[in-house]
Design a protein around this motif. Structure first.
Motif, PDB file in Angstrom:
ATOM      1  N   LEU B 129       0.816  -1.220   0.000  1.00 22.81           N
ATOM      2  CA  LEU B 129       0.000   0.000   0.000  1.00 22.81           C
ATOM      3  C   LEU B 129       0.850   1.272   0.000  1.00 22.81           C
ATOM      4  O   LEU B 129       0.344   2.362  -0.252  1.00 22.81           O
ATOM      5  CB  LEU B 129      -0.920   0.024   1.229  1.00 22.81           C
ATOM      6  CG  LEU B 129      -1.891  -1.144   1.420  1.00 22.81           C
ATOM      7  CD1 LEU B 129      -2.632  -1.001   2.755  1.00 22.81           C
ATOM      8  CD2 LEU B 129      -2.896  -1.200   0.258  1.00 22.81           C
ATOM      9  N   ILE B 130       2.131   1.126   0.301  1.00 21.92           N
ATOM     10  CA  ILE B 130       3.011   2.307   0.364  1.00 21.92           C
ATOM     11  C   ILE B 130       3.418   2.687  -1.059  1.00 21.92           C
ATOM     12  O   ILE B 130       3.926   1.847  -1.803  1.00 21.92           O
ATOM     13  CB  ILE B 130       4.280   2.000   1.189  1.00 21.92           C
ATOM     14  CG1 ILE B 130       3.901   1.473   2.586  1.00 21.92           C
ATOM     15  CG2 ILE B 130       5.187   3.227   1.280  1.00 21.92           C
ATOM     16  CD1 ILE B 130       5.081   0.944   3.388  1.00 21.92           C
ATOM     17  N   SER B 137      11.179   5.766   2.829  1.00 25.92           N
ATOM     18  CA  SER B 137      10.935   6.110   4.231  1.00 25.92           C
ATOM     19  C   SER B 137      10.625   4.885   5.081  1.00 25.92           C
ATOM     20  O   SER B 137      10.504   4.984   6.296  1.00 25.92           O
ATOM     21  CB  SER B 137       9.756   7.085   4.342  1.00 25.92           C
ATOM     22  OG  SER B 137      10.065   8.288   3.678  1.00 25.92           O
ATOM     23  N   ARG B 138      10.472   3.749   4.459  1.00 24.47           N
ATOM     24  CA  ARG B 138      10.220   2.502   5.182  1.00 24.47           C
ATOM     25  C   ARG B 138      11.568   2.014   5.728  1.00 24.47           C
ATOM     26  O   ARG B 138      12.266   1.218   5.089  1.00 24.47           O
ATOM     27  CB  ARG B 138       9.599   1.483   4.232  1.00 24.47           C
ATOM     28  CG  ARG B 138       9.427   0.061   4.772  1.00 24.47           C
ATOM     29  CD  ARG B 138       8.395   0.001   5.852  1.00 24.47           C
ATOM     30  NE  ARG B 138       7.988  -1.382   6.156  1.00 24.47           N
ATOM     31  CZ  ARG B 138       7.499  -1.734   7.345  1.00 24.47           C
ATOM     32  NH1 ARG B 138       7.348  -0.851   8.313  1.00 24.47           N
ATOM     33  NH2 ARG B 138       7.129  -2.977   7.563  1.00 24.47           N
ATOM     34  N   THR B 142       8.037  -2.595  11.343  1.00 19.37           N
ATOM     35  CA  THR B 142       6.784  -2.715  12.106  1.00 19.37           C
ATOM     36  C   THR B 142       5.558  -2.554  11.228  1.00 19.37           C
ATOM     37  O   THR B 142       5.583  -1.897  10.184  1.00 19.37           O
ATOM     38  CB  THR B 142       6.690  -1.623  13.190  1.00 19.37           C
ATOM     39  OG1 THR B 142       6.805  -0.356  12.566  1.00 19.37           O
ATOM     40  CG2 THR B 142       7.772  -1.795  14.230  1.00 19.37           C
ATOM     41  N   ASP B 143       4.448  -3.124  11.732  1.00 21.60           N
ATOM     42  CA  ASP B 143       3.143  -2.874  11.137  1.00 21.60           C
ATOM     43  C   ASP B 143       2.803  -1.379  11.255  1.00 21.60           C
ATOM     44  O   ASP B 143       2.269  -0.772  10.331  1.00 21.60           O
ATOM     45  CB  ASP B 143       2.069  -3.740  11.807  1.00 21.60           C
ATOM     46  CG  ASP B 143       2.113  -3.721  13.336  1.00 21.60           C
ATOM     47  OD1 ASP B 143       2.967  -3.020  13.912  1.00 21.60           O
ATOM     48  OD2 ASP B 143       1.285  -4.417  13.951  1.00 21.60           O
ATOM     49  N   PHE B 148       1.348   3.763   8.726  1.00 24.73           N
ATOM     50  CA  PHE B 148       1.532   5.221   8.617  1.00 24.73           C
ATOM     51  C   PHE B 148       1.866   5.608   7.177  1.00 24.73           C
ATOM     52  O   PHE B 148       1.266   6.536   6.612  1.00 24.73           O
ATOM     53  CB  PHE B 148       2.643   5.653   9.569  1.00 24.73           C
ATOM     54  CG  PHE B 148       3.088   7.083   9.420  1.00 24.73           C
ATOM     55  CD1 PHE B 148       2.173   8.119   9.271  1.00 24.73           C
ATOM     56  CD2 PHE B 148       4.450   7.397   9.432  1.00 24.73           C
ATOM     57  CE1 PHE B 148       2.603   9.442   9.149  1.00 24.73           C
ATOM     58  CE2 PHE B 148       4.880   8.712   9.312  1.00 24.73           C
ATOM     59  CZ  PHE B 148       3.954   9.739   9.155  1.00 24.73           C
ATOM     60  N   LEU B 149       2.800   4.893   6.572  1.00 23.63           N
ATOM     61  CA  LEU B 149       3.187   5.254   5.203  1.00 23.63           C
ATOM     62  C   LEU B 149       2.054   4.960   4.215  1.00 23.63           C
ATOM     63  O   LEU B 149       1.908   5.659   3.204  1.00 23.63           O
ATOM     64  CB  LEU B 149       4.481   4.526   4.819  1.00 23.63           C
ATOM     65  CG  LEU B 149       5.698   4.971   5.647  1.00 23.63           C
ATOM     66  CD1 LEU B 149       6.913   4.089   5.335  1.00 23.63           C
ATOM     67  CD2 LEU B 149       6.036   6.446   5.402  1.00 23.63           C
ATOM     68  N   ALA B 150       1.247   3.955   4.517  1.00 22.91           N
ATOM     69  CA  ALA B 150       0.067   3.699   3.679  1.00 22.91           C
ATOM     70  C   ALA B 150      -0.915   4.867   3.801  1.00 22.91           C
ATOM     71  O   ALA B 150      -1.474   5.332   2.790  1.00 22.91           O
ATOM     72  CB  ALA B 150      -0.593   2.387   4.103  1.00 22.91           C
TER      73      ALA B 150
END
Lengths: 264, 264, 264, 264
Positions: B129-130, B137-138, B142-143, B148-150
């Motif tokens: 989804l990112i 930025s990943r 973590t989930d 957050f990035l999604a």
């Protein structure tokens, strides 16, 4: 740019290779001679096979190797017939234990010196090479770990050399597809606890150095010689693999001959 | 299971909320009362907005919050009008700074308490989804960071609430597609340095607690009350969002009403 | 051998001195030019005075400065009128936060570049100079911290310069009493949040370098220049003190003239 | 308040005692049952004797034991006939490796659970018990390390029990000289790689718990039982020593009978 050492032979304390030699891996952590970066202070790791488990043990830390008292104790007290040791100079990814080498997956162990150019752009494509069942083993963010897991997924159990060549061929395509083409360097070691493989490869760049020294009962493979007696150390040619199967003399053979010729 | 606090209001030293109260976030790190895990010793983080940069500052560490002398100094000397603080109880991913909350991306900041059930199986789908441009930025595994990035990629700039709801709806589908369905808990805070959002949501599970306290010029949002005076703290209902836009009173509204009804 | 920087002047973000200059303190951590050790990777520290507390804040870490993301955030977001920053190359004592500079005690702050020769033999005698009421502040094992606390106990509040000279005179006696005499180097900064002192001193050895640059409203004191424009930087002569009282121009005066002449 | 385990017996992997049991030392690090502090998350350590060196190896870390992946690998791969393991709950001194147990000096190893009341006031007097030639081994700031080095200096080589009793008698005097008298707790293990000693002692306080389990070829000494089968574990009485000389059955004898009676 990282420095590393791989050993197979008689049971030995790691200190005889990691901390004691004149130009030991620890001294390379603060003063490497043949590397782009002379300081390899972004973490380090040990990986070793024992007698009681097929899986290797790991000790990885984010502080510089030169100041880690735990490392000195472990190199003194750990004995092994096959071990890896690595000091890291990060090329853009975070300083975490999960990004330190060596990496282990099942009975296999891997460490790497080099980089995939433009990693942030290629990362997703390389990660996509990792099969679903191995993706939980992706605990860091380095190119090195992703390449290892891609090799794992390319059939390492039955054909470790072919799995590595297949993965390198794919990576070669990836970096060559960018305009301008990216560079890539891959000088790595791989083992299942019995056989030992090392690779010296590069695309659009000069390969990082790789040497080895073989005696009747042991082989030591290194990024750069551990002592000043350079004539004892044999340089592995660029784009070649060093194959040291259990119970056999090491042999050297070209890497990816077909693919690379096609690309030229 | 993590504990956190978000503050917006008059310029204040972080210590008045993070270290000083009777049941401060630091005391929650070793003795949380309303959490599944009473010890939140797997790292911590501060994120704060200042006057000179639109991007927040971060201080994240892997040691327990209760023993970090740097944290005490920083909470004493850092002043901010909007800050987050978080203590972590890991749910399976590594103890690295990159896995500690809060996470920052551009001017946005995010922190989370909860989990996506069966994360190792769903991770790839959530990471997909990112958007490509945010994938660099990943930096952790973590989930929380992936979600957050999604959300960032789902249109956060123009519609932060809709971007969060869209992402939660997708995650809800993911966990419900497994047989048996997985659980998910999401109690989170989000800010751009001006507006402040908090969410209390769960799928196939009870949502983690979320409280807030509002005065004329400040709002404090917490996992659990910072003091024994519980009647000053208002509980946010399950599956609701708390929306505190700059210059407005906070309001509470249902989350994902349509999606969740459809699923029932 | 350590590198450091001290600043007093207009309120400024630390980044303008610590991370941004061409030859910033961070770049000196991996590549110092005028030091015995070119790598200063054994931890680092920041100390700064704020508006709300007379005591300074501290941020000290054992990892190398060059890879610490927290340091970059803090240098960006912390503003101060008087701060110290230090990168460490250990000379035999452990890599712990308590051994990283600067050291703080009450309103005073101190950092040091140098060593007391034969520290393990002289340590007890130097520690004995610390008064009982300050001994709880002895949280590490370095010569630097012990010297600072000895200076604190020698009357720093009323006569900081005399307290420093008295302590240096005692240390000079100590190292000269050994046969053969030991060496000692002491290049240090000291402040109470208003006045700023720096010292360049050595016994039986060449003193470490010390430079400063003064403008109408600021003074920067450094181990080595932060940029290539060397003519802007004034070298402090060996065995001299730099005294920058609040609201006055800096002046330079000889250190320990009487004592040293007596010894010659 | 710390928890620990000491083992002597057949060569064994540390994991069978440190990580595997139902109430292993690792589980005690986050949830101790018989301690004042239920969380022992302020660092940990392993110390073990091998076949090739008379000095023990050490692995000490400041993060909590429960999240350290290196610890799990080492407990799996290290084998020993005599080892110590310790999880720490600090009582006021810094979280550094040098303050983590066990401590080693020459062939001797020591670990401790307890405290000397009013340590900051008594510290200098206890440190003064350390002979000059051992003072360089004082690398941390804990009461535990200082007591160990004092015992070392009190004639440990020839009379370990008498050296310990002499040191405890001196400490007893120290804490009784204060008005009001201070408290002290000392539950500790000591070994030279062959003989194993444990002590349960307190002054003006209740002693911390101490248990052991002996079989034909092994002895395990613990702060609290490793499993629910409590009847297999024998409690050592307060103010007694457990003496397990090489090749002999363990015996229990009163500690400091004369001194303590004199004080009563």
């Amino acid at each position: 740019m990282c420095r590393w050492i791989a050993y197979r032979g008689e049971l030995t304390a790691l200190e005889h290779y990691v901390t004691e030699p004149a130009h030991s891996l620890i001294s390379q952590s603060i003063n490497a001679l043949e590397a782009t970066a002379s300081v390899n202070g972004d973490g380090f790791g040990l990986g070793w096979y024992g007698n009681h488990h097929p899986e290797p043990g790991l000790y990885r830390e984010i502080r510089p190797a030169w100041s880690d008292e735990n490392l000195r104790y472990l190199c003194r007290h750990l004995l092994s017939r096959l071990f890896f040791a690595h000091v890291r100079a990060a090329t853009g990814t975070a300083i975490t234990r999960a990004n330190c080498h060596p990496f282990a997956c099942g009975t296999w162990m891997f460490m790497h010196n080099g980089f995939v150019g433009n990693w942030s752009r290629l990362r997703r494509r390389v990660e996509a090479l990792i099969p679903d069942d191995l993706y939980p083993s992706r605990t860091g963010t380095t190119d090195s770990e992703a390449i290892f897991l891609a090799i794992m997924g390319a059939g390492i159990e039955h054909h470790p050399l072919a799995a590595t060549e297949k993965t390198l061929a794919t990576l070669t395509e990836f970096v060559n597809q960018n305009k301008p083409a990216d560079r890539m360097r891959f000088t790595a070691a791989l083992s299942n606890g019995k056989d030992l493989y090392a690779f010296r490869y590069a695309v659009n760049d000069k390969a990082n150095t790789l040497y080895y020294r073989e005696s009747a009962d042991s082989i030591v493979i290194v990024s750069e010689p551990l002592d000043a007696d350079h004539k004892k150390w044999i340089a592995v040619p660029e784009n070649h693999a060093l194959i040291a199967l259990a119970g056999e003399r090491a042999r050297i053979q070209p890497l990816l001959q077909v693919h690379r010729e096609a690309a030229e």
